[in-house]
Design an enzyme around this catalytic site. Structure first.
Site, PDB file in Angstrom:
ATOM      1  N   GLY A  22      77.028  -5.840  12.541  1.00  0.00           N
ATOM      2  CA  GLY A  22      76.101  -6.277  13.696  1.00  0.00           C
ATOM      3  C   GLY A  22      74.969  -5.068  13.549  1.00  0.00           C
ATOM      4  N   ASP A  24      73.491  -3.640  11.542  1.00  0.00           N
ATOM      5  CA  ASP A  24      72.393  -3.766  10.400  1.00  0.00           C
ATOM      6  C   ASP A  24      71.447  -4.976  10.512  1.00  0.00           C
ATOM      7  OD1 ASP A  24      73.671  -1.488   9.682  1.00  0.00           O
ATOM      8  OD2 ASP A  24      74.544  -2.195   7.693  1.00  0.00           O
ATOM      9  N   ARG A  26      72.307  -8.021  12.789  1.00  0.00           N
ATOM     10  CA  ARG A  26      72.379  -9.122  13.832  1.00  0.00           C
ATOM     11  C   ARG A  26      71.014  -9.689  14.304  1.00  0.00           C
ATOM     12  NH1 ARG A  26      76.473  -9.637  17.082  1.00  0.00           N
ATOM     13  NH2 ARG A  26      77.471  -7.441  16.671  1.00  0.00           N
ATOM     14  N   GLU A  88      88.206  -7.528   8.604  1.00  0.00           N
ATOM     15  CA  GLU A  88      88.061  -9.154   8.267  1.00  0.00           C
ATOM     16  C   GLU A  88      87.809  -9.320   6.804  1.00  0.00           C
ATOM     17  OE1 GLU A  88      85.326 -10.693  12.188  1.00  0.00           O
ATOM     18  OE2 GLU A  88      84.214 -10.061  10.319  1.00  0.00           O
TER      19      GLU A  88
END
Length: 437
Positions: A22, A24, A26, A88
């Site tokens: 995020g 970097d 988002r 993830e």
């Protein structure tokens, strides 16, 4: 971790799952990509949380990964500093192995080799995690393995010093829209027992490997569901390929129209344009020349002569790296003679699967609710012995019939086999050598 319902039913909750760091991207690339995907009607999972409590994947996120048709991994400079991103990634990599999920890496201002070999920022981040006791040895191993495997997949690279970001976004959106617009093949009204068998075939296909071409055979007698399972496999993995062709009933087609017409039909489906071939050897040269650098999923259904394989898919080097060729046939020796080493022998349905399929066909229900029918249902299952086609045909004939009619039909089948079942089994029997008969 499985995604059983989606393998056959294709009820994806999301078309795309976005995995990114995020801090970097988002509010830059990933945010723009999400906006454009939504504008195009692509259902996209975008985790917009700024701050997380803990590093473990929540059940909601895990479900979103499993129920997404494909995943996009945005590898940015600080990606590996997030243990959440790495966790993830491991889950997404599992979906590649188990379900054939399509995954696209995007290397955003990093070289693929940095990710693959964990160099520079990626190597530094992993060392920091290890020193800070953020992960045990097993978790470190899973992170490194997932980074290496996913970085080996076909992806896109972006260098802000040379490339326009809006061009990359447009390219990604257009390619994804083309994929999700593909209409899946019709599989079965009641796909009982297919998921387990699709997973077995996927393991033979080694979908995560793009540095080789693999041929596999699906072998079994008539009525076992070879074409059905090949269609299910095609739907489950088609997104992983640049070109696709399901060539149905080659045996019948080559006898009716000629093998050169089957060659033309195959190339026309792959290239999306009408191809004409007048002579078989000309067709062989055209196939080799056209497909040698293309990543193709080719399914040759109902092959019954060695010549058909030799002239449609002679050797693996006819196709580009990453291609997969699936052959369905009643003739095991045909596969062996062609050098196909990976063979899946069709299994009949077990008792529970047979009961479910018969119940759907005969009662339009997942189970038999009326206890009066249980004994005769068990007799039908025993008589059919796991043959899906027989269960479907007999179940359809018995729909709405009374118990006395069930008993009468079963008695008749034991004396004189069902006409349609006998016709299909006769083809398999006639194809056997004398000793096998």
């Amino acid at each position: 971790m499985t995604r059983r319902a989606n393998l056959i039913d294709y009820q994806w909750t999301y078309d795309v799952f976005l995995n990114f760091r995020g801090e970097d991207t988002r509010y830059g690339f990933t945010g723009t990509l999400y906006k454009e995907l939504n504008r195009k009607g692509v259902r996209t999972f975008f985790d917009d949380k700024e701050i997380r409590i803990g590093d473990e994947i929540t059940p909601t996120l895990l479900k979103a990964i499993q129920e997404s048709r494909m995943a996009i991994i945005v590898f940015s400079k600080q990606y590996a500093s997030s243990t959440f991103c790495l966790n993830e990634l491991v889950q997404i990599h599992q979906c590649i192995k188990e379900n054939g999920q399509l995954v696209w890496p995007i290397f955003y201002d990093v070289e693929p080799s940095e990710v693959r070999h964990q160099r520079r920022k990626y190597g530094e981040a992993l060392v920091t995690h290890e020193q800070n006791s953020k992960a045990d040895e097993e978790k470190m191993k899973s992170w490194k393995h997932a980074l290496r495997e996913v970085a080996n997949l076909k992806g896109l690279s972006y260098d802000p010093r040379k490339d326009y970001e809006h061009v990359l976004v447009e390219d990604v959106v257009n390619q994804i829209f083309r994929i999700i617009s593909r209409v899946p093949l019709d599989v079965a009204e009641y796909p009982v027992g297919l998921n387990f068998r699709v997973e077995k075939i996927n393991s033979l296909l080694k979908l995560g490997s793009n540095d080789e071409v693999i041929m596999i055979g699906i072998y079994g007698t008539g009525g076992m569901g070879k074409t059905t399972i090949a269609r299910a496999v095609c739907n489950a993995i088609a997104d992983n390929f640049d070109y696709l062709c399901f060539l149905d009933d080659i045996g019948g087609g080559s006898r009716k129209h000629g093998l050169e017409q089957e060659q033309a039909r195959m190339l026309s489906k792959i290239l999306g344009e009408k191809i004409e071939i007048e002579e078989i050897n000309q067709g062989v040269e055209l196939i080799k020349r056209t497909l040698k650098d293309k990543k193709v999923l080719l399914i040759l259904d109902n092959v019954d002569e060695q010549k058909q394989l030799k002239k449609l898919a002679g050797t693996c080097d006819w196709f580009g790296l990453g291609s997969r060729i699936i052959i369905t046939t009643r003739d095991l020796q045909l596969l062996k003679s062609h050098g196909v080493g990976r063979i899946y022998e069709m299994e009949g349905l077990n008792y529970e699967e047979s009961l479910e399929l018969l119940s759907w066909k005969a009662f339009k229900s997942m189970q038999v609710d009326d206890p009066r029918y249980r004994e005769v249902v068990n007799q039908v299952i025993s008589y059919v012995n796991g043959l899906p086609l027989a269960l479907e045909l007999i179940g359809a004939d018995l729909y709405g019939k009374k118990l006395r009619e069930w008993e009468s039909m079963l008695d008749g089948c034991k004396r004189i086999p069902h006409d349609k079942i006998q016709q299909i089994l006769r083809v398999s029997y006639d194809g056997l050598q004398q000793l096998e008969k």
